[in-house]
Design a protein around this motif. Structure first.
Motif: not given
Length: 93
Positions: A20-30, A32-45
């Protein structure tokens, strides 16, 4: 039901906890990657503002013309607290 009083039950419970902890860490990492990609595209968060700039300017003008906070809230379909927040932001340089 897992019997956590026995060594086997503790082992199984521990393995589930680790997975469960491993799955949660994977979700968190994904996420954060999605948020970083959205920022890079200039999308408002974050949440969209209640009023656009033209509406904010109208709100300030109407307040200076003497409309009450309650009237402004009804006119723009927002809460009185939001009206006060926008008015405070307008007074800040």
């Amino acid at each position: 039901m897992i019997d956590t009083t026995s060594p086997n039950g503790k082992l199984i419970f521990g393995m589930f906890a680790v997975l469960a902890e491993y799955e949660r860490d994977l979700i968190r990492a994904r996420t954060l990657e999605g948020l970083a990609a959205a920022r890079a595209r200039g999308q408002p968060l974050g949440r969209q503002e209640a009023l656009n700039q033209e509406q904010k300017d109208n709100l300030i003008t109407l307040r200076h013309n003497g409309q009450s906070l309650r009237q402004l809230a009804r006119t723009f379909g927002i809460s009185k607290t939001t009206v006060v927040r926008y008015l405070k932001l307008a007074d800040t340089p």
